[in-house]
Write a protein that holds these residues in place. Structure first.
Motif, PDB file in Angstrom:
ATOM      1  N   PRO A 210      87.443  78.049  74.928  1.00 46.48           N
ATOM      2  CA  PRO A 210      87.449  76.582  74.965  1.00 46.48           C
ATOM      3  C   PRO A 210      87.775  76.082  76.373  1.00 46.48           C
ATOM      4  N   ALA A 211      87.292  74.911  76.708  1.00 45.48           N
ATOM      5  CA  ALA A 211      87.571  74.333  78.024  1.00 45.48           C
ATOM      6  C   ALA A 211      89.050  73.963  78.103  1.00 45.48           C
ATOM      7  N   VAL A 215      91.708  71.930  75.419  1.00 42.98           N
ATOM      8  CA  VAL A 215      92.942  72.506  74.874  1.00 42.98           C
ATOM      9  C   VAL A 215      94.108  71.552  75.141  1.00 42.98           C
ATOM     10  N   ALA A 216      94.183  71.055  76.373  1.00 46.63           N
ATOM     11  CA  ALA A 216      95.268  70.136  76.736  1.00 46.63           C
ATOM     12  C   ALA A 216      95.221  68.888  75.864  1.00 46.63           C
ATOM     13  N   SER A 312      93.953  56.084  59.250  1.00 47.17           N
ATOM     14  CA  SER A 312      95.370  56.432  59.397  1.00 47.17           C
ATOM     15  C   SER A 312      95.574  57.823  59.998  1.00 47.17           C
ATOM     16  N   LYS A 313      94.473  58.505  60.280  1.00 48.98           N
ATOM     17  CA  LYS A 313      94.623  59.890  60.752  1.00 48.98           C
ATOM     18  C   LYS A 313      93.881  60.143  62.051  1.00 48.98           C
ATOM     19  N   THR A 314      94.425  61.033  62.828  1.00 51.85           N
ATOM     20  CA  THR A 314      93.760  61.506  64.040  1.00 51.85           C
ATOM     21  C   THR A 314      93.398  62.962  63.807  1.00 51.85           C
ATOM     22  N   PHE A 315      92.154  63.317  64.122  1.00 49.19           N
ATOM     23  CA  PHE A 315      91.687  64.687  63.837  1.00 49.19           C
ATOM     24  C   PHE A 315      91.532  65.532  65.097  1.00 49.19           C
ATOM     25  N   ILE A 316      91.971  66.771  64.952  1.00 49.13           N
ATOM     26  CA  ILE A 316      91.668  67.822  65.927  1.00 49.13           C
ATOM     27  C   ILE A 316      90.789  68.805  65.165  1.00 49.13           C
ATOM     28  N   LEU A 335      87.731  70.893  69.736  1.00 52.63           N
ATOM     29  CA  LEU A 335      88.037  72.128  70.459  1.00 52.63           C
ATOM     30  C   LEU A 335      86.930  73.113  70.103  1.00 52.63           C
ATOM     31  N   VAL A 336      85.936  73.181  70.985  1.00 50.98           N
ATOM     32  CA  VAL A 336      84.772  74.008  70.692  1.00 50.98           C
ATOM     33  C   VAL A 336      84.953  75.394  71.302  1.00 50.98           C
ATOM     34  N   GLY A 337      84.868  76.380  70.455  1.00 52.53           N
ATOM     35  CA  GLY A 337      85.025  77.757  70.903  1.00 52.53           C
ATOM     36  C   GLY A 337      85.229  78.639  69.700  1.00 52.53           C
ATOM     37  N   ASP A 338      85.396  79.944  69.952  1.00 50.00           N
ATOM     38  CA  ASP A 338      85.690  80.799  68.806  1.00 50.00           C
ATOM     39  C   ASP A 338      87.158  80.636  68.437  1.00 50.00           C
TER      40      ASP A 338
END
Ligand code: ADP
Ligand code: MG
Length: 582
Positions: A210-211, A215-216, A312-316, A335-338
């Motif tokens: 992931p970049a 991640v940050a 009401s929600k924030t998604f990761i 968060l794109v990656g394996d």
């Protein structure tokens, strides 16, 4: 001309010794073996009968089924369990179509598999002149899988198998179709050129890192959460990042919810499991991190009453497929990656100044869990006769607890819904079920693959209706003497056995089966062990014996025919008629 590009016709090459020649059959087998693929699930017939025979002769495990759909489901589950594409081998047209259902299902579930089908002669198919089992299989397969290839020349087999493997396992895994016209299999080449034409795939599923800024961003969102929740999906189970996923959950202190095939990634009795407080956490969480789980119908698309106030929600979201992001809702931190790489990157950010989630949140979850667990446990102990879903599953729940390395296969409507919440799992990739489509019919295929690929005992908990879709494969289970114990929850019908024909006519209602069927006798017909169980004790004894002996067993578990509900937990998906009421 380089040797590898040369194709030699045996008839004109009088000088060539037979051992210096190879053919399409053997090139397919050698290409698979070179890539550590050693098992084939299939049904023999024209034009691939000899392909199966030669594969067996060359030391591959070839498991012949009674119907291609189950061979295909086995291949898909083999892919899920091993991260290598499971192979399903079928005959042309009808056999191919039977296998195609499984290929489409594998693709939908992100399981890697390759459906290899024989096909009729291109010249006749393309002119539609009416060949034996004529069908343009490649065109039909294309929209239902990740990639589809046809091979016309023996020297291309190596490359074709390599492409099929890469397509199946790289990025988001899925199904691949490989079309082998009959003529190809008999094509002859010089053995040496054949060997050189094969490809061993290097790094077939490359890591996707992931970049750092992504991640940050994800860590930033996570750190701001008051009521965080992690949802683990079957992508997380597939990824085999078990230790890091557990470390992320435990170091962060965030409660987690497993989707059904992610159960056991952390043991279901883990203190941070929010499984028994599912409705509370879905409604109240403010930040949700999805790891290898899609916001599809199984999660109500992230919308509706079960998810609390809209917005009401924030998604990761962690996923290898970039286009999965924002599929249903805005993903604030994609968060794109394996999963392995993403989770280990996040772990590095869960450091010294990490704050565990507030105790108001975790305490509320624990309180709700305890309440729900207590409510459930009394039902599980009931000794009512006939058994209901709870008392029968109470018996199986203890067996799975005592045998955490056994694999549980589960399908049905009520049998599925109740078993999913009642039977705790303790190890990763031990629960195999109806997956993304919620289909019936995966049972025996999944059970065979689980036994063949892992060598562990398999417990298949099947609704009587679900069992019917693949029931004939118990002959396959007996033939290969696999350690599979099938428990049929027999409540005389689909959903329940009490419906009556509303017209009063002589036919039975559309959802009922022959009353008091003895599925156990089917198993006896093939030399397996059949048991008729009417109490939790009888059920327990029979299953324990089967798991100890490893003998193919079918337990006909008699369940109250009034016990089920329409469509189990998803009755709301049935459209309603305003004209008639059923
Ligand atoms: P569930 O039904 O358990 O919620 P889904 O099948 O909906 O799970 O989601 C699985 C997700 O995992 C898919 O979106 C797929 O792209 C993703 N996935 C599969 N393997 C990996 C991997 N190795 N790394 C990252 N994502 C993966
Ligand atoms: Mg039933």
């Amino acid at each position: 001309m380089p040797a590898m590009a040369q194709s030699v016709d045996a008839k004109t090459n009088e000088a060539a010794e037979p051992e210096s020649l190879t053919d399409g059959f053997h090139l397919v087998i050698d290409a698979l073996k070179l890539n550590d693929i050693n098992t084939i699930y299939g049904v023999p017939g024209i034009p691939i009968t000899d392909l199966g025979r030669f594969a067996q002769a060359e030391g591959m495990r070839v498991i012949s089924f009674r119907h291609e759909q189950h061979a295909g489901n086995a291949a898909a589950i083999a892919g899920f369990l091993t991260q290598k594409p499971g192979i399903c081998l079928t005959v042309s047209a009808p056999g191919f179509l039977n296998g195609l259902t499984a290929l489409a299902n594998a693709t939908t579930n992100c399981f890697p598999m390759i459906l290899i089908s024989g096909s009729s002669e291109r010249e006749i198919v393309d002119l539609q002149q009416g060949d034996y089992e004529e069908m343009d299989q490649l065109a039909i397969a294309k929209p239902l899988c990740k990639a589809a290839f046809r091979v016309l020349h023996a020297e291309d087999i190596g490359i074709a198998v390599a492409r099929a493997i890469r397509a199946a396992v790289s990025g988001r895994p899925g199904g691949v179709y490989l079309d082998l016209p009959a003529k190809l299999l008999g094509q002859v080449m010089e053995a040496e050129a054949g060997r050189k034409s094969l490809v061993k795939v290097v790094d077939p599923a490359p890591r996707q890192i992931p970049a750092p800024d992504a991640v940050a961003r994800a860590l930033e969102v996570l750190k701001g959460a008051k009521r965080p929740l992690i949802i683990l999906g079957k992508g997380a189970a597939y990824a085999r990042a078990d230790a890091d996923i557990r470390a992320l959950v435990e170091k962060s202190g965030i409660p987690y919810l497993p989707m059904s095939m992610a159960k056991g990634l952390l043991p279901d009795d883990h203190p941070q499991s929010a499984g028994p407080a599912r409705s509370l956490v879905l409604k109240e969480a403010d930040v949700v991190m999805l790891i290898g789980a899609r916001l599809n119908w199984l999660l109500s698309h992230g919308k509706g009453k079960s998810w609390g106030e809209p917005g009401s929600k924030t998604f990761i979201q962690i996923d290898i497929e970039p286009r999965e992001m924002d599929s249903n809702l805005e993903i604030a931190a994609p968060l794109v990656g394996d999963i392995g790489s993403c989770v280990s990157a996040l772990l590095q950010g869960i450091d010294g100044d990490w704050q565990a989630p507030p105790s108001e949140w975790t305490d509320a979850i624990t309180e709700r869990k305890e309440k729900n667990v207590a409510k459930m446990s009394s039902k599980l102990l009931s000794n009512s006769l006939p058994m209901d879903f709870h008392s029968a599953l109470g018996a199986l729940r203890s067996i799975v607890k005592e045998r955490p390395d056994a694999i549980l296969v589960n399908e049905g409507a009520n049998t599925l819904d109740f078993a999913r919440s009642i039977i705790d799992m303790y190890q990763p990739r031990k629960r195999l079920d109806v997956g993304t489509w919620g289909i019936m019919g995966i049972g025996m295929g999944a059970a065979v693959a689980a036994a063949v690929e892992t060598g562990k005992p398999v417990l298949a908990v099947e609704g009587d209706s679900a069992f019917g879709f693949s029931g004939m494969e118990i002959e396959t289970i007996c033939r290969y003497n696999l350690p599979v114990c099938v428990v049929v929850f027999n409540n005389n019908g689909i959903y329940r056995g009490t419906d009556v024909n509303p017209s009063g006519g002589p036919d039975v209602a559309t959802t009922v089966f022959v009353k008091d069927s003895r599925y156990d006798k089917m198993m006896e017909a093939f030399g397996g062990v059949g048991v008729h169980a009417t109490t939790p004790d009888e059920l327990s004894r029979a299953v324990n014996e089967a798991m100890d002996s490893g003998k193919p067993t079918l337990v006909n578990a008699v369940i109250d025919e009034k016990a089920g509900t329409e469509s189990g937990r998803i009755g709301n998906l049935n459209p309603q008629s305003v004209v008639s009421k059923t």
